[in-house]
Scaffold this motif. Sequence first.
Motif, short mmCIF file in Angstrom:
data_model
loop_
_atom_site.label_atom_id
_atom_site.label_comp_id
_atom_site.label_asym_id
_atom_site.label_seq_id
_atom_site.Cartn_x
_atom_site.Cartn_y
_atom_site.Cartn_z
N GLY B 75 0.79 -1.22 0.00
CA GLY B 75 0.00 0.00 0.00
C GLY B 75 0.82 1.28 0.00
N SER B 80 3.98 1.52 -6.13
CA SER B 80 3.47 1.15 -7.45
C SER B 80 4.27 1.76 -8.60
N VAL B 225 0.06 10.06 8.54
CA VAL B 225 -0.67 11.32 8.63
C VAL B 225 -0.93 11.65 10.10
N GLU B 226 -1.40 10.61 10.78
CA GLU B 226 -1.67 10.72 12.21
C GLU B 226 -0.49 11.32 12.97
N ARG B 229 -0.02 15.03 12.55
CA ARG B 229 -1.01 15.82 13.28
C ARG B 229 -0.68 15.84 14.77
N ILE B 254 1.10 16.11 5.31
CA ILE B 254 -0.34 16.24 5.15
C ILE B 254 -1.01 16.33 6.52
N LEU B 258 -3.16 19.53 7.59
CA LEU B 258 -4.55 19.37 8.01
C LEU B 258 -4.75 20.00 9.40
N ASN B 261 -4.67 23.74 9.11
CA ASN B 261 -5.93 24.20 8.52
C ASN B 261 -7.04 24.17 9.57
N LEU B 281 -1.02 12.56 -4.01
CA LEU B 281 -1.93 13.59 -3.52
C LEU B 281 -1.27 14.92 -3.18
N PHE B 284 -2.37 17.98 -4.76
CA PHE B 284 -3.80 18.30 -4.66
C PHE B 284 -4.18 18.88 -3.30
N MET B 285 -3.23 18.94 -2.40
CA MET B 285 -3.57 19.47 -1.09
C MET B 285 -3.84 20.97 -1.21
N SER B 286 -4.41 21.53 -0.15
CA SER B 286 -4.55 22.97 -0.14
C SER B 286 -3.78 23.54 1.04
#
Lengths: 340, 340
Positions: B75, B80, B225-226, B229, B254, B258, B261, B281, B284-286
Amino acid sequence: MSNPTPATIEDVARIAEVSIATVSRAIHTPEKVASSTRLKVNQAIAITGYTTNAMARSLRLGRSNMILVVAPDIGDPNFSNILVGLENEARARGYGILIGHTQNDAQRGLEYLKFLNSNQAAGLILFTGVLPFGHQTMTARLPPSVGVFEPVHNGGIPYVGVDDIAGARKVVDLLLAEGHEKIAFIGDSRTRLAYSRRREGFEAGMNAAGIRSENRIVMPGDGTVESGRLALEQLFMEDRVPTAFMCVNDQTAIGVLLGLNARGYNIPRDYSVTGFDDVPLAGFMSPPLTTIRQPRTAIGKRAMALLFDLLADGEPPESEILLVPDLVVRNSVGPPKTLR
Amino acid sequence: MSNPTPATIEDVARIAEVSIATVSRAIHTPEKVASSTRLKVNQAIAITGYTTNAMARSLRLGRSNMILVVAPDIGDPNFSNILVGLENEARARGYGILIGHTQNDAQRGLEYLKFLNSNQAAGLILFTGVLPFGHQTMTARLPPSVGVFEPVHNGGIPYVGVDDIAGARKVVDLLLAEGHEKIAFIGDSRTRLAYSRRREGFEAGMNAAGIRSENRIVMPGDGTVESGRLALEQLFMEDRVPTAFMCVNDQTAIGVLLGLNARGYNIPRDYSVTGFDDVPLAGFMSPPLTTIRQPRTAIGKRAMALLFDLLADGEPPESEILLVPDLVVRNSVGPPKTLR
DNA sequence: TTGTATGCGTTATCAT
DNA sequence: ATGATAACGCATACAA
C-alpha cells in the motif's frame, strides 16, 4: 550466505540412511513411518536445511499451493487491504499468494497465463472486470478463479464485491433527508460496472423521492481527483451548480472538495459532498469526507474462501456474493444553503 | 473454457510428426532446424495452443525467468511507480515479475524463501531494509538480489535509492533562504535509514546556516498522517511552535497541513510546510505541497538493471546507487510571518 | 515399515 | 538436420 546448491531429498536420504521414498513419507505422511526413522530423517533435514523443491513437487503433483492474484493497478487504494483479507484466508489453508500486475496490458497478462498453464498456481483471483489475457483467453486452461469487485465479463467466473446500488442508495437518501433537491452525480462512466451501479443507486433514490430530471445533473468522469475538479469547474462555468455533489468515489470527491475550497466555499455550509470507498485519506480531508466504507478485508476473505470452495468442489456454490457496505458519516454533508 | 489438460511438447511432436527434441529446438534455436519442419512445428503449436510448461523447463534448467519482488507494504504510495520501472526493465529482457507481500512478517517471508529455494525466481528485489526471512536467512541460498530504497542490513546486497541527505538539504536550504530561523523537523525515527538520512540533511543545512540548537525542534514520528497531526498538536501545547515544518515525508506533512488548517491558519502565510516523496496527492492538497520528488520509475529501472548485471557477472558493479531527487516547489512555503 | 522404479514436461548430450 | 535418451527433484504404486 549463498550456499553452492540447495539440499535435495537425496542428500537427506543419504544422511538419514534411508531411501528417498522414506524421506518423502516422513514429510507428508509421518504416521506411515516408524518413529525411530522419522527422527533420523528430521535430524537429517535439520542438518541439511532441506526445503522441498516446490517446482519439482508441483510438476509431479500437477498442482501447486500458490494462488495468483492478478490486478491491473497495484496502486489502487482499495487493493492493499483486500489483499490482506486474501492473504490471511489463504495462509490459514496453507497456501501462498503471488501477485501479478498487468497495468491493463494484455501482453503482460499473457505472462501470467503461461504461469497458470504450467500449473504454477492452483487458483486465480482477478481484480479486473475482464480476463486480462487477450485473445488467447479462449484456449486458455484456467484454474479455478474468482473475481473481486467486478464480475468478469468473458468468463462465467463467480465474484464477490459490494452492493454498489445499495451503497449509493444510502448516500442519496442521506442527501435527500438533509433536504437537498438538486444533486449532481459526478463520475458517470460505463467502463466499470461498479460505477454504473452507483449511478443506478443514485437514480433509484432520486426516483423514489420524486426529484424531477432537470434537478438531476450527471457529469462524466474517470474516478480521478482531476476528473472531480474538472467536472466541478464545468458545472460552475455552465452555471448548473447543485447544492450537493454525490461523487462516484473518494478520489472524485476529493477533487470536488479541493475545487470548492479553492473557490473559497465552506463545506458543508455552502455545499455538501460525498464519496464512495472510504479511502485512507478520506477521513483526513477538510472537512472529513462522508462516504461509503468498502468492507475490504471482508471482501478479500470471502473471495478467497469462495476460491477454496471451488478448488474443493469444482462447482461454484454461488456466482455472486454482494456485501452491503456501510455509510460513514463525517462532516462533508449538511442541509442545503437555501434551507438555512 | 477450461480445457481438460494443457498440450505438452509431445502432443506437438505427434501432430508435427517429428520428435520432441525437434520441437524443443524449433522453439529455442530455430536456426538449427530445417525451415520446412519449423513450419510444421509452428502449425502444430498453433493447433494445440501449446505453451511450454515453465515449471518443467525451470526444473530442467535450474533457473527461471521470473523475478520476485518482495515488499513489506504494497500500500505504500511509492511502491506502485517503482514497480512500473522494475517491470518495464524486466520485460525488456524477457523476464516476468511476481510480487510477494510480507506485511513485515517473517513467517510470510519464509513462504517466498521456499519459492526462491526452488529456483522459481532467478532474482530478488527487496523493498525492505532487512532480509525478511527470519532466522533461516543464514542457511538460505539466495539468488542475485538488490535492494530498493534502503540498504539491506544483514546481507551485503547492493541497493539503489535516493540521496536522502541531499534531498533534505535542498528543503532546508529553501526554508532558510526564505528567512526561517526556527524550523521543526517532524518525523524523526531510527527505524528507517532513509528517514535518519533526511534528518541528517536537515542538521547539515542548519549547521551550515549557523542556526542555534534551541531553534531546532525535532519531533519523533512514524511517517503516518496521524503522526504529523500529533506532533503538531504537541508543539502547540508545549508552546514550541516554529515558523516552518520540515516533514520527513508527505504523509506527515499532510497531517501537519490538516492540523494547521483545522486551527484556522493560512499556509504559507502563517506557517511553511514541506514534505518528501511527492506522493500522488501532494499536488492536490490545499495549498499544494512543496516537496521532494522521488524519481520512482528511474529507481525501479536502475534497480532492475543492476540485478541483471548481477545475473550476468555475479559480482555487483557497485554496491550503492544514489539518485539525486529534485525539489518541487509548489505553494506551501513562504517567508516567516515575522518578516512580512 | 521400507525400498525400487516410474513418470511429471523439459532441455541437452550424443548418436545417427 | 533429426531422433533417442538421460536427468532435473519429487511423490507414489508396487514389491518386498
